[in-house]
Design an enzyme around this catalytic site. Structure first.
Site, mmCIF file in Angstrom:
data_model
loop_
_atom_site.group_PDB
_atom_site.id
_atom_site.type_symbol
_atom_site.label_atom_id
_atom_site.label_comp_id
_atom_site.label_asym_id
_atom_site.label_seq_id
_atom_site.Cartn_x
_atom_site.Cartn_y
_atom_site.Cartn_z
ATOM 1 N N ASP A 210 0.856 -1.190 0.000
ATOM 2 C CA ASP A 210 0.000 0.000 0.000
ATOM 3 C C ASP A 210 0.886 1.232 0.000
ATOM 4 O OD1 ASP A 210 -2.399 -1.457 0.087
ATOM 5 O OD2 ASP A 210 -2.268 -1.642 2.276
ATOM 6 N N ASP B 289 -7.190 -1.389 -4.374
ATOM 7 C CA ASP B 289 -8.262 -1.050 -3.445
ATOM 8 C C ASP B 289 -9.209 -0.019 -4.054
ATOM 9 O OD1 ASP B 289 -7.091 -2.721 -1.524
ATOM 10 O OD2 ASP B 289 -5.826 -1.092 -0.780
#
Length: 205
Positions: free
Chosen positions: A139, A158
């Site tokens: 991330d 995401d």
């Protein structure tokens, strides 16, 4: 006397291909673009953000900060990483099953985004450290805080997943069906435009 093809039929339309074929092509194309873009952004993040502090953008609205997440949002389920590949595999299987009757281009966009995002994070789970099927997801985007205190640190996969789900909810709320039909507010099928646009008015007796 001929009748116009009903919505959701497999009849070949001008422009090439059946509605189902075109919808599946759109779904697969969007999923591939989302997957490749996610892999590229993760690769760039690993190259440029490793061993570096958060990068402040847009006056602090966005921060680029590299994290490796073993769980879901806010590291939920971090001790059960092996569960997430199983869930993702189920989601992928469900999308493949949905594609068998898919004839709606908006639904193809929605499912393509979900599929691309799911495959992006599944790739991390399978191939990244610390091991196969327990890998940590890369991330790199944090909103309003450099360390994900306001919103979980996320990646492009995401974003695709959330966008696809939001679009799916909107399509359901507006009565758009995956087979190309549109359900009216009372639950009845709205007539397809293609079936009514070319109809000639009946002569009065």
């Amino acid at each position: 006397m001929t009748t116009a093809p009903t919505a959701g039929s497999g009849t070949t339309e001008p422009g090439g291909g059946t509605p189902r074929r075109r919808a599946v092509v759109v779904l697969v194309s969007i999923a591939l673009v989302a997957l490749l873009a996610d892999l590229l952004t993760k690769h760039l993040a690993l190259l440029t953000l490793d061993d570096r502090g958060p990068v402040r953008l847009l006056g602090g609205a966005v921060y680029l900060t590299l994290t490796r997440n073993s769980g879901a949002a806010w590291s939920i389920g971090a001790g059960h990483t092996w569960v997430f590949p199983l869930i993702t595999t189920g989601v992928v299987g469900w999308i493949v099953w949905m594609a068998l009757r898919l004839r709606s281009l908006p639904w193809a966009v929605s499912l393509g985004l979900v599929l691309g995002g799911a495959l992006g994070n599944l790739t991390d789970r399978i191939f990244r450290a610390p091991g196969h099927f327990v890998g940590h997801v890369v991330d790199m985007v944090s909103l309003f805080d450099p360390y994900g205190q306001v919103w979980p640190v996320f990646n492009l996969a995401d974003s695709c997943l959330v966008s696809g789900v939001v679009l799916a909810v909107l399509l359901e709320l507006t009565g758009r069906q995956r087979d190309g039909r549109r359900v009216g507010p009372r639950g009845d099928d709205a007539p397809a435009e293609s079936a009514t646009a070319g109809a000639e008015p009946r002569e009065r007796a």
